[in-house]
Scaffold this active site. Structure first.
Site, PDB file in Angstrom:
ATOM      1  N   HIS A   1       0.796  -1.233   0.000  1.00 39.66           N
ATOM      2  CA  HIS A   1       0.000   0.000   0.000  1.00 39.66           C
ATOM      3  C   HIS A   1       0.827   1.281   0.000  1.00 39.66           C
ATOM      4  CE1 HIS A   1       0.931  -0.411   4.305  1.00 39.66           C
ATOM      5  NE2 HIS A   1       0.837   0.900   4.332  1.00 39.66           N
TER       6      HIS A   1
HETATM    7  N1  UDP Z   1      -1.755  -5.675   9.362  1.00 35.07           N
HETATM    8  C1  UDP Z   1      -3.041  -5.904   9.808  1.00 35.07           C
HETATM    9  N2  UDP Z   1      -4.007  -6.102   8.880  1.00 35.07           N
HETATM   10  C2  UDP Z   1      -3.768  -6.085   7.548  1.00 35.07           C
HETATM   11  C3  UDP Z   1      -2.456  -5.847   7.104  1.00 35.07           C
HETATM   12  C4  UDP Z   1      -1.467  -5.631   8.042  1.00 35.07           C
HETATM   13  O1  UDP Z   1      -3.286  -5.948  11.012  1.00 35.07           O
HETATM   14  O2  UDP Z   1      -4.703  -6.261   6.768  1.00 35.07           O
HETATM   15  C5  UDP Z   1      -0.731  -5.452  10.381  1.00 35.07           C
HETATM   16  C6  UDP Z   1       0.559  -6.180  10.134  1.00 35.07           C
HETATM   17  O3  UDP Z   1       0.511  -7.504  10.625  1.00 35.07           O
HETATM   18  C7  UDP Z   1       1.536  -5.280  10.883  1.00 35.07           C
HETATM   19  C8  UDP Z   1       0.971  -3.889  10.716  1.00 35.07           C
HETATM   20  O4  UDP Z   1      -0.401  -4.081  10.358  1.00 35.07           O
HETATM   21  O5  UDP Z   1       1.542  -5.591  12.259  1.00 35.07           O
HETATM   22  C9  UDP Z   1       1.687  -3.116   9.645  1.00 35.07           C
HETATM   23  O6  UDP Z   1       0.997  -1.945   9.358  1.00 35.07           O
HETATM   24  P1  UDP Z   1       1.214  -1.130   8.024  1.00 35.07           P
HETATM   25  O7  UDP Z   1       1.680  -2.021   6.957  1.00 35.07           O
HETATM   26  O8  UDP Z   1      -0.052  -0.368   7.799  1.00 35.07           O
HETATM   27  O9  UDP Z   1       2.300  -0.045   8.416  1.00 35.07           O
HETATM   28  P2  UDP Z   1       3.897  -0.043   8.435  1.00 35.07           P
HETATM   29  O10 UDP Z   1       4.350  -1.166   9.303  1.00 35.07           O
HETATM   30  O11 UDP Z   1       4.397  -0.146   7.045  1.00 35.07           O
HETATM   31  O12 UDP Z   1       4.249   1.285   9.026  1.00 35.07           O
END
Ligand code: UDP
Length: 359
Positions: free
Chosen positions: A208
């Site tokens: 995303h």
């Molecule tokens: N995650 C979730 N549901 C989803 C996809 C991801 O709970 O449908 C969790 C994933 O396991 C991780 C976190 O969201 O713990 C990551 O969030 P995101 O990818 O939005 O942000 P980033 O880590 O890149 O800042």
């Protein structure tokens, strides 16, 4: 201490779930939700599943440009800080909520505690990098997850009050993975309605980032790589790119890529841990794949978490189907010494530092 914690996005709810549980044993915490992620699947489900305390304030700020969102949050958080007069502000990671809250606090001379400090990509083209760098430079205490973050802070002359504590995401992962050992997931809610069965063999995709979804080109390359696998891919789609994901799966005639609604954290780590392999552009998911010892390809130009790249456990790829497929042929080596993300007690270590902190 009285601590105001500001959260706004999915990964921050997960980190807050781990830290609030420990922090509240010794301190008074006032929880502020900016509203950056607001719909039930991106917010409420985390508060319910992970028993995160109900926010004391919900600012209801979402959408708009980076500047609009940050500016509105800055004004709203300032009001909360003026009303609550906390001893410190606690923020996580690198979102607009993080930066807005930190800016509001520093102007009011409120000490800032930054959890996940020092994570760097090395390019200000990435919008979150701006938030990370600025927040680190105005924080009083910097809590780093991994040694490479401490080194990055040192390169920017930030060496005072830097604490290598481990990763609260690892704390959360260990805590929740244990509690759902015997769980079985049969179906997931399909993005276009209906139920999507969870097969025995599957790949787990999350994608995303602005860099991969700004145009349809990058996402279509990633989806075509997934389509070439001999088993299905489960892809929970972030609201940011729902339309383009639905359009591409239809336009490219994909049969193996199953689009599902955004999942709760428990489902996400369940799938991540059981997948044949993971493809992601998420900072959190690439670490979770590493925690679960599942091979991962991260479609991103920068090594956000260098510790995961050791032994090709995680590999960076361009949004190019051939590059992604080439990376799949490489066998990871899990012979890793030490635990680069800590021992699962990062939150206790943060609280121990707070006890001795002179603010
Ligand atoms: N995650 C979730 N549901 C989803 C996809 C991801 O709970 O449908 C969790 C994933 O396991 C991780 C976190 O969201 O713990 C990551 O969030 P995101 O990818 O939005 O942000 P980033 O880590 O890149 O800042």
């Amino acid at each position: 201490m009285k601590i105001v914690t500001v959260v706004g996005a999915r990964p921050q709810f997960i980190k807050a779930a781990a830290l609030s549980r420990v922090l509240r044993r010794e301190h008074e915490e006032v929880l502020v939700h900016t509203g950056q992620h607001h719909d039930p699947q991106m917010s409420d489900v985390f508060f319910q599943e992970l028993s995160i305390p109900k926010p004391n304030y919900n600012l209801g700020i979402a959408g708009g440009s980076h500047a609009q969102m940050t500016a509105r949050m800055l004004m709203a958080v300032e009001e909360v800080l003026l009303a609550e007069k906390p001893d410190a502000l606690l923020v996580y990671g690198d979102t607009n909520s993080t930066l807005a809250a930190a800016l509001a606090a520093v102007k009011l001379h409120i000490p800032i505690l930054h959890v996940e400090a020092g994570n760097r990509l090395g390019s200000l083209v990435n919008p979150e990098e701006v938030n990370r760098v600025l927040t680190d430079h105005i924080s009083t205490a910097l809590f780093a997850c991994v040694p490479s973050s401490v080194a990055a802070l040192a390169r920017e002359n930030l060496t005072q009050n830097v604490h290598l504590v481990g990763d609260p995401m690892y704390d959360a992962f260990l805590y929740y993975v244990k509690r759902q050992k015997n769980r079985i997931l049969f179906f997931l809610p399909g993005l276009a309605g209906g139920q999507v069965p969870v097969p025995t063999d599957f790949a787990y995709l999350t994608c995303h980032r602005e860099e991969n979804t700004r145009t349809e080109e990058a996402l279509s390359e990633i989806l075509l790589a997934m389509e070439s696998l001999p088993y299905p891919t489960l892809y929970p789609v972030h609201p940011r790119n729902k339309e383009s994901a639905l359009h591409l799966v239809y336009a490219l005639g994909l049969r193996q890529v199953q689009l599902v609604e955004p999942l709760g954290y428990l489902d996400s780590i369940w799938l991540c841990s059981r997948a044949r392999h993971v493809v992601t552009d998420s900072g959190g998911v690439q670490r979770e794949a590493f925690f679960a010892r599942v091979p991962c390809v991260t479609v991103f130009d920068y090594p956000a978490w260098p510790e995961t790249l050791v032994g090709n456990c995680n590999q960076l790829a361009k949004p190019d189907r051939e590059d992604i497929r080439t990376k799949w042929l490489v066998q990871p080596c899990w012979d890793i010494t030490g635990t680069p993300f800590g021992d699962g007690h990062a939150c206790e270590k943060i609280c121990a530092v707070l006890q001795g902190l002179e603010l």
